[in-house]
Design an enzyme around this catalytic site. Structure first.
Site, PDB file in Angstrom:
ATOM      1  CE  LYS A 143     -42.170  46.677 111.079  1.00 64.48           C
ATOM      2  NZ  LYS A 143     -40.919  47.412 111.294  1.00 64.48           N
ATOM      3  CE  LYS A 176     -51.005  55.742 113.768  1.00 62.97           C
ATOM      4  NZ  LYS A 176     -50.018  55.418 114.802  1.00 62.97           N
ATOM      5  CE  LYS A 216     -43.290  56.008 105.640  1.00 61.78           C
ATOM      6  NZ  LYS A 216     -41.926  55.778 106.078  1.00 61.78           N
TER       7      LYS A 216
END
Ligand code: TRP
Length: 326
Positions: free
Chosen positions: A111, A192, A195
């Site tokens: 992140k 996967k 979002k």
């Protein structure tokens, strides 16, 4: 009965992967275990969401979880910031964790490499997560594999604290949701469903309309050998469709494969199954949306239930570390 705790960030709408991988598993566990589900708004602050947006997303996520089947009378559903002990214990966890171990968290590296402003909160995020879990004498933490490292850290912190100050915390365990399906991106079935790739047509949002869902499945990436077989390595696109169809209809994907000769009907049936699965959730959500005050009331009740568990644990911790009673 095992005490189960899990958390989810209010950062935009859920997609089919969240629903089939995690939330449906929560709705099942609530009838078996003593379950606590937390909307972690304080964690969302690490990435500086717009203030109005955060508040709206918090209510919307609560409504989504209830629409998807979490029953606030059966489980405990609450908002993290409504129980002040989370922040208090988070500080104590920051003083229990070392700089080095927080620095090894792969989610932080990931992140922070993408953030233009790296808040200290992004760095100490796992200490807050440990506090969430430990405040409730949690036995089991059902979360995806990406959260395994944070739960391992929580265990290490609980054990270290217990050694330093005497037995205070229950040491929790990570459980991979047993009935969860791994839902992959329809356009990139090696990744996967997520979002961040959500702008692309590879993600099915929980509030997508039927026509949109049909179109996305029609365009789903498969392969060119026209053989319907469940084989994740060789045929990721087709296997993903079979997994989704299986999860939506409670069948195992291998046995479903035998029913199809062509991709077209498999895509059409998968779309129909997903539309049938989401329809009632969408209808219930619309009802809940018409009465936000009722959602707020349910969350207030949830916070009360959570506080009743968290407050004595927090007292135990204050005494253990030697804070003077007020
Ligand atoms: N970090 C988790 C995630 O991103 C969310 C979370 C916060 C959580 N606190 C938690 C999950 C406690 C389980 C238990 O998915």
């Amino acid at each position: 009965m095992a005490r189960v705790f899990s958390g989810i960030q209010p950062s935009g709408d859920l997609h089919l992967g969240n629903l089939l991988g995690a939330i449906r598993n929560w709705t099942r566990m609530q009838h078996v275990d003593d379950t606590i589900f937390c909307i972690v708004d304080l964690h969302a602050l690490t990435l500086r969401p717009d203030a109005e947006r955060l508040q709206a997303d918090t209510v919307r996520l609560a409504q989504t979880l209830i629409a998807a089947g979490l029953d606030p009378d059966v489980c405990t559903l609450f908002v993290q910031s409504h129980v002040s002990q989370h922040v208090e214990l988070s500080w104590i966890m920051e003083c229990t964790a070392s700089y080095g171990e927080l620095n090894r968290m792969t989610q932080f590296k990931d992140k922070s490499s993408r953030a233009d402003f790296i808040s200290a909160g992004l760095f100490t995020y796992p200490a807050l997560q440990a506090a969430d879990i430990l405040l409730y004498d949690t036995d089991l933490v059902p979360v995806g594999d990406d959260q395994r490292q944070h739960v391992e850290l929580t265990r290490d912190l609980a054990e270290r604290f217990n050694r330093r100050y005497g037995d205070t915390f229950v040491v929790p365990e990570h459980v991979i949701p047993p009935t969860g399906a791994r839902v992959m991106d329809l356009q990139a079935p090696h990744a996967k469903m997520s979002k961040s790739t959500g702008e692309a047509p590879g993600t099915i949002w929980i509030y997508d309309e039927p026509a949109v869902i049909e179109k996305k499945f029609k365009r789903a990436v498969t392969d060119s050998d026209a053989d319907v077989r469940y084989d994740v390595a060789e045929k990721p696109g087709v296997s993903n469709l079979l997994s989704i169809l299986g999860a939506a209809t409670d069948h195992d994907p291998e046995s479903l494969a035998g029913r199809y000769q062509q991709y077209g009907p498999l895509k059409a049936d998968t779309a129909a199954a997903v539309i049938a699965l989401l329809g009632p959730i969408q209808a219930r959500f619309a009802e809940l949306q018409s009465d936000p005050a009722e959602t707020r009331r349910l969350l207030a009740v949830g916070a009360g239930k959570a506080r009743a568990i968290a407050a004595p644990v927090a007292e135990r911790v204050r005494t253990a570390v030697g804070l003077l009673p007020a």
